[in-house]
Motif scaffolding. Structure first.
Motif, mmCIF file in Angstrom:
data_model
loop_
_atom_site.group_PDB
_atom_site.id
_atom_site.type_symbol
_atom_site.label_atom_id
_atom_site.label_comp_id
_atom_site.label_asym_id
_atom_site.label_seq_id
_atom_site.Cartn_x
_atom_site.Cartn_y
_atom_site.Cartn_z
ATOM 1 N N GLY A 216 18.475 5.152 10.646
ATOM 2 C CA GLY A 216 17.274 5.809 11.146
ATOM 3 C C GLY A 216 16.772 6.921 10.259
ATOM 4 O O GLY A 216 16.000 7.776 10.718
ATOM 5 N N GLY A 217 17.178 6.935 8.981
ATOM 6 C CA GLY A 217 16.722 7.971 8.060
ATOM 7 C C GLY A 217 15.341 7.671 7.515
ATOM 8 O O GLY A 217 14.682 6.693 7.889
ATOM 9 N N ILE A 218 14.905 8.513 6.560
ATOM 10 C CA ILE A 218 13.557 8.365 6.024
ATOM 11 C C ILE A 218 13.442 7.147 5.103
ATOM 12 O O ILE A 218 12.341 6.720 4.796
ATOM 13 C CB ILE A 218 13.125 9.628 5.257
ATOM 14 N N GLY A 219 14.560 6.603 4.658
ATOM 15 C CA GLY A 219 14.495 5.411 3.814
ATOM 16 C C GLY A 219 13.830 4.251 4.526
ATOM 17 O O GLY A 219 12.990 3.548 3.958
ATOM 18 N N GLN A 220 14.214 4.031 5.789
ATOM 19 C CA GLN A 220 13.603 2.962 6.570
ATOM 20 C C GLN A 220 12.120 3.235 6.804
ATOM 21 O O GLN A 220 11.286 2.322 6.734
ATOM 22 C CB GLN A 220 14.328 2.820 7.904
ATOM 23 N N SER A 221 11.767 4.487 7.062
ATOM 24 C CA SER A 221 10.354 4.834 7.254
ATOM 25 C C SER A 221 9.558 4.600 5.976
ATOM 26 O O SER A 221 8.399 4.168 6.029
ATOM 27 C CB SER A 221 10.231 6.298 7.693
ATOM 28 N N TYR A 222 10.175 4.869 4.840
ATOM 29 C CA TYR A 222 9.487 4.674 3.562
ATOM 30 C C TYR A 222 9.214 3.201 3.310
ATOM 31 O O TYR A 222 8.126 2.832 2.877
ATOM 32 C CB TYR A 222 10.338 5.263 2.439
ATOM 33 N N VAL A 223 10.191 2.358 3.601
ATOM 34 C CA VAL A 223 10.002 0.913 3.421
ATOM 35 C C VAL A 223 8.936 0.401 4.378
ATOM 36 O O VAL A 223 8.046 -0.366 3.992
ATOM 37 C CB VAL A 223 11.332 0.170 3.627
ATOM 38 N N ASN A 224 9.015 0.814 5.639
ATOM 39 C CA ASN A 224 8.030 0.361 6.617
ATOM 40 C C ASN A 224 6.621 0.827 6.259
ATOM 41 O O ASN A 224 5.647 0.080 6.446
ATOM 42 C CB ASN A 224 8.400 0.871 8.012
ATOM 43 N N SER A 225 6.496 2.037 5.746
ATOM 44 C CA SER A 225 5.167 2.532 5.379
ATOM 45 C C SER A 225 4.591 1.743 4.202
ATOM 46 O O SER A 225 3.378 1.519 4.136
ATOM 47 C CB SER A 225 5.248 4.027 5.024
ATOM 48 N N ALA A 226 5.453 1.320 3.280
ATOM 49 C CA ALA A 226 4.971 0.506 2.164
ATOM 50 C C ALA A 226 4.528 -0.866 2.641
ATOM 51 O O ALA A 226 3.498 -1.397 2.193
ATOM 52 C CB ALA A 226 6.067 0.374 1.102
ATOM 53 N N LEU A 227 5.288 -1.462 3.562
ATOM 54 C CA LEU A 227 4.906 -2.777 4.082
ATOM 55 C C LEU A 227 3.652 -2.705 4.942
ATOM 56 O O LEU A 227 2.835 -3.641 4.936
ATOM 57 C CB LEU A 227 6.075 -3.361 4.900
ATOM 58 N N ASN A 228 3.488 -1.605 5.681
ATOM 59 C CA ASN A 228 2.330 -1.456 6.574
ATOM 60 C C ASN A 228 1.136 -0.786 5.899
ATOM 61 O O ASN A 228 0.115 -0.581 6.543
ATOM 62 C CB ASN A 228 2.728 -0.620 7.800
ATOM 63 N N ARG A 229 1.296 -0.416 4.616
ATOM 64 C CA ARG A 229 0.248 0.312 3.885
ATOM 65 C C ARG A 229 -0.134 1.606 4.580
ATOM 66 O O ARG A 229 -1.308 1.997 4.611
ATOM 67 C CB ARG A 229 -0.992 -0.565 3.707
ATOM 68 N N ASP A 230 0.890 2.245 5.143
ATOM 69 C CA ASP A 230 0.673 3.538 5.780
ATOM 70 C C ASP A 230 0.762 4.606 4.696
ATOM 71 O O ASP A 230 1.799 5.225 4.470
ATOM 72 C CB ASP A 230 1.727 3.769 6.867
ATOM 73 N N TYR A 231 -0.375 4.825 4.022
ATOM 74 C CA TYR A 231 -0.376 5.685 2.850
ATOM 75 C C TYR A 231 -0.012 7.128 3.181
ATOM 76 O O TYR A 231 0.559 7.830 2.340
ATOM 77 C CB TYR A 231 -1.745 5.647 2.169
ATOM 78 N N ALA A 232 -0.326 7.572 4.377
ATOM 79 C CA ALA A 232 -0.029 8.956 4.740
ATOM 80 C C ALA A 232 1.480 9.195 4.772
ATOM 81 O O ALA A 232 1.970 10.208 4.265
ATOM 82 C CB ALA A 232 -0.652 9.286 6.089
ATOM 83 N N VAL A 233 2.222 8.261 5.373
ATOM 84 C CA VAL A 233 3.684 8.402 5.421
ATOM 85 C C VAL A 233 4.280 8.269 4.027
ATOM 86 O O VAL A 233 5.193 9.011 3.654
ATOM 87 C CB VAL A 233 4.286 7.355 6.379
ATOM 88 N N MET A 234 3.773 7.335 3.234
ATOM 89 C CA MET A 234 4.264 7.180 1.867
ATOM 90 C C MET A 234 4.036 8.457 1.060
ATOM 91 O O MET A 234 4.919 8.904 0.317
ATOM 92 C CB MET A 234 3.570 5.996 1.189
ATOM 93 N N GLY B 205 3.689 11.533 2.249
ATOM 94 C CA GLY B 205 4.532 12.604 2.764
ATOM 95 C C GLY B 205 5.958 12.515 2.241
ATOM 96 O O GLY B 205 6.540 13.514 1.796
ATOM 97 N N ILE B 206 6.540 11.306 2.282
ATOM 98 C CA ILE B 206 7.922 11.141 1.823
ATOM 99 C C ILE B 206 8.003 11.287 0.307
ATOM 100 O O ILE B 206 8.971 11.851 -0.230
ATOM 101 C CB ILE B 206 8.480 9.781 2.286
ATOM 102 N N THR B 207 6.988 10.797 -0.415
ATOM 103 C CA THR B 207 6.974 10.955 -1.872
ATOM 104 C C THR B 207 6.933 12.421 -2.268
ATOM 105 O O THR B 207 7.661 12.866 -3.175
ATOM 106 C CB THR B 207 5.765 10.223 -2.469
ATOM 107 N N ILE B 208 6.099 13.201 -1.590
ATOM 108 C CA ILE B 208 6.017 14.634 -1.891
ATOM 109 C C ILE B 208 7.321 15.331 -1.518
ATOM 110 O O ILE B 208 7.789 16.224 -2.236
ATOM 111 C CB ILE B 208 4.824 15.258 -1.147
ATOM 112 N N LEU B 209 7.929 14.920 -0.408
ATOM 113 C CA LEU B 209 9.203 15.508 -0.010
ATOM 114 C C LEU B 209 10.279 15.261 -1.068
ATOM 115 O O LEU B 209 10.999 16.185 -1.476
ATOM 116 C CB LEU B 209 9.643 14.922 1.336
ATOM 117 N N ILE B 210 10.370 14.023 -1.540
ATOM 118 C CA ILE B 210 11.374 13.695 -2.554
ATOM 119 C C ILE B 210 11.068 14.399 -3.867
ATOM 120 O O ILE B 210 11.967 14.933 -4.540
ATOM 121 C CB ILE B 210 11.449 12.169 -2.747
ATOM 122 N N GLY B 211 9.777 14.426 -4.249
ATOM 123 C CA GLY B 211 9.407 15.131 -5.463
ATOM 124 C C GLY B 211 9.692 16.619 -5.372
ATOM 125 O O GLY B 211 10.167 17.231 -6.338
ATOM 126 N N GLY B 212 9.403 17.212 -4.216
ATOM 127 C CA GLY B 212 9.693 18.628 -4.037
ATOM 128 C C GLY B 212 11.185 18.919 -4.104
ATOM 129 O O GLY B 212 11.609 19.923 -4.687
#
Length: 307
Positions: free
Chosen positions: A258-276, A278-285
């Motif tokens: 249930g971590g952010i990894g699953q959310s990241y994969v789901n956002s890529a499959l669903n084209r949920d750019y906002a979640v992608m 957010g997680i990209t900025i979090l990892i970059g930060g």
């Protein structure tokens, strides 16, 4: 030292800003969109939805509004697919899970890998050296996407000792397999770095001088040799910690934590750019933050770096 820290912070801020802009442009340059599907929406409905989320504005206006929301209220905006959830809600739900087993994996990799590397260097060409090197090589050739299913196969299906998935509030028996799967390859790298660096330091002139003065071997190792030997290891630890967080995609897929990894994969499959985003900025930060911490520690250990 303070001026060095301020210089590093001054570099980190525009780096993060540049990351946000490039990521935003790449997300919007990808074909399709969050509201495109096999059955296209009527143009009027699509226009209303894009106006609601501000997607009808010029790209530079969207970037300015997005960065402004992050700076003023640390708001990553609403999710495009989950109408009742924001990106902040999704990250706040998954990131503590990822951070928990990521930090534990990091601690295991540093402690076990560092101990193996030091022991192998102090007992060079002994059975302990060969054992440590063998463990390191074996762990290095088994990445987490190979280690995870093997652990589930052995300890869950064959032996029945540990659960093969789930989080269950972070109970210890649900943490063991994800931590092992995530930490082994990094533990091997740390052990190899520590061994080679320690061997190099032990053969330097100042260590020979300390031995010639009759200092106890324990004092030579832990007071004089260990500190310079850890410099190459420290430069590896910052990216390694962030890699453990980003490597949670594999762990989440296999163990359903249930971590952010699953959310990241789901956002890529669903084209949920906002979640992608957010997680990209979090990892970059996190990458910039821990590289900054490593730079500060590096300068503290080796004063020459400050100049």
């Amino acid at each position: 030292m303070l001026s060095y820290i301020l210089r590093r912070v001054a570099i980190a801020i525009p780096t993060l800003l540049l990351l946000i802009i490039i990521s935003f442009l790449l997300m919007h340059a990808a074909p399709g969109g969050p509201f495109t599907s096999e059955r296209p929406l009527p143009p009027a409905v699509l226009a209303n939805i894009e106006a609601k989320y501000g997607l009808d504005e010029p790209i530079y206006v969207q970037i300015i509004n997005y960065i402004g929301g992050i700076i003023t209220s640390f708001d990553f905006g609403p999710s495009f697919k989950y109408k009742d959830r924001s990106v902040n809600d999704i990250i706040s739900t998954g990131f503590p899970v990822t951070l928990t087993y990521g930090f534990l994996s990091f601690a295991v990799a540093v402690i076990v890998g560092g101990a193996l590397g030091i022991a192998a260097a102090l007992k060079q060409n002994s059975w302990l050296d060969y054992f440590a090197v063998g463990i390191s090589v074996g762990a290095q050739v088994l990445p987490n996407f190979v280690m995870a299913p093997l652990l589930v196969l052995v300890f869950t299906l064959w032996l029945g000792w540990l659960p093969g998935g789930g989080w269950n509030g972070g109970q210890w028996n649900h943490l063991i397999l994800p931590v092992i799967a995530l930490s082994t390859s990094y533990m091997a790298s740390i052990a190899r770095l520590t061994r080679s660096s320690m061997l190099e330091v032990l053969h330097t002139n100042f260590i020979r001088t300390a031995m010639a003065k009759g200092l106890p071997y324990r004092v030579i190792v832990f007071k004089h040799a260990l500190k310079p030997a850890l410099l190459p290891v420290m430069s590896y630890l910052g990216p390694a910690f962030v890699s453990m967080i980003t490597g949670s995609v594999i762990i989440d897929m296999y163990f359903s934590t249930g971590g952010i990894g699953q959310s990241y994969v789901n956002s890529a499959l669903n084209r949920d750019y906002a979640v992608m985003m957010g997680i990209t900025i979090l990892i970059g930060g996190l990458t910039i933050l821990f590289n900054l911490i490593v730079d500060i520690l590096y300068a503290w250990v080796d004063p020459k770096i400050r100049y």
